[in-house]
Design a protein around this motif. Structure first.
Motif, PDB file in Angstrom:
ATOM      1  N   ASP A  29       9.641  63.029  -1.826  1.00 17.48           N
ATOM      2  CA  ASP A  29      10.617  63.163  -1.034  1.00 17.48           C
ATOM      3  C   ASP A  29      11.902  63.194  -1.823  1.00 17.48           C
ATOM      4  N   GLN A  57      14.937  67.216   6.400  1.00 19.58           N
ATOM      5  CA  GLN A  57      15.461  65.924   7.014  1.00 19.58           C
ATOM      6  C   GLN A  57      16.805  66.348   7.641  1.00 19.58           C
ATOM      7  N   THR A  65      10.032  60.015   7.789  1.00 18.12           N
ATOM      8  CA  THR A  65       9.718  59.357   6.864  1.00 18.12           C
ATOM      9  C   THR A  65       8.155  59.509   6.492  1.00 18.12           C
ATOM     10  N   ASN A  67       4.757  58.761   6.818  1.00 11.50           N
ATOM     11  CA  ASN A  67       4.133  58.180   7.897  1.00 11.50           C
ATOM     12  C   ASN A  67       2.809  58.467   8.218  1.00 11.50           C
TER      13      ASN A  67
END
Length: 144
Positions: A29, A57, A65, A67
Motif C-alpha cells: 500500500d 484511496q 485498509t 482487512n
C-alpha cells in the motif's frame, strides 16, 4: 507441488518482493492506493487464479485498509485475473524449482512493475493510457 505448498511458496516470493501477508492474501500500500494479490482456487481444475486488485484511496469518499473484506472482495476499482497455466496449474507436471523460478519471473516481469505503477494515481492513469488496464467510467471520474 500441490496447491497448499504453492500458496506457501507464493507467500515467500510475495514477501521477498515487498508484499505483506494478511487474511490469506498479500498487499502493498501507499497513501494513494492498495494493491492486493489473492490466490483463488479453481472450482473446475487443480489450479489457481491470481486475482490482482487495486483500491484507490479517497475514491468514492472511502479510505481503504487491508482487512479481510478488502482482501477477499471479488473486485477492486481495478481488477485483473492471471490464469497462467504453466505456473498456476498443478495438473501440469513441473519441477518445483522450475515452478519457483517461473513464479519469480512473474513477479519481476509483471506483478512488481504493475504494483509500483498502481500505487500512485499518476501510475494508474499511465497504465490506462497505455491500454494495460481498463478503467470503468466511475473510477476514471474519481481519478480526474
Amino acid at each position: 507441488m500441490d496447491s497448499k505448498e504453492f500458496k506457501k511458496l507464493f507467500g515467500e516470493v510475495a514477501k521477498s518482493n515487498g508484499f505483506e501477508s494478511a487474511f490469506g492474501g498479500w498487499f502493498k500500500d501507499s497513501a494513494e492506493s492498495i494493491v492486493v494479490l489473492e490466490l483463488q482456487k479453481s472450482s473446475f481444475a487443480n489450479s489457481n487464479y491470481l486475482n490482482v486488485k487495486v483500491f484507490i484511496q479517497g475514491a468514492f469518499d472511502r479510505t481503504y485498509t487491508p482487512n479481510k473484506d478488502l482482501i477477499k472482495s471479488s473486485m477492486g476499482h481495478i481488477t485483473n485475473q492471471i490464469r497462467d497455466k504453466e505456473i498456476l496449474d498443478f495438473d501440469e507436471p513441473m519441477d518445483d524449482d522450475k515452478r519457483k523460478g517461473k513464479l519469480g519471473q512473474l513477479f519481476s516481469e509483471f506483478i512488481v512493475p504493475f504494483a509500483e505503477k498502481a500505487l500512485s494515481k499518476s501510475g494508474i492513469k499511465e497504465l490506462a493510457d497505455k491500454g494495460e488496464i481498463i478503467l470503468l467510467p466511475a473510477v476514471k471520474e474519481e481519478l480526474a
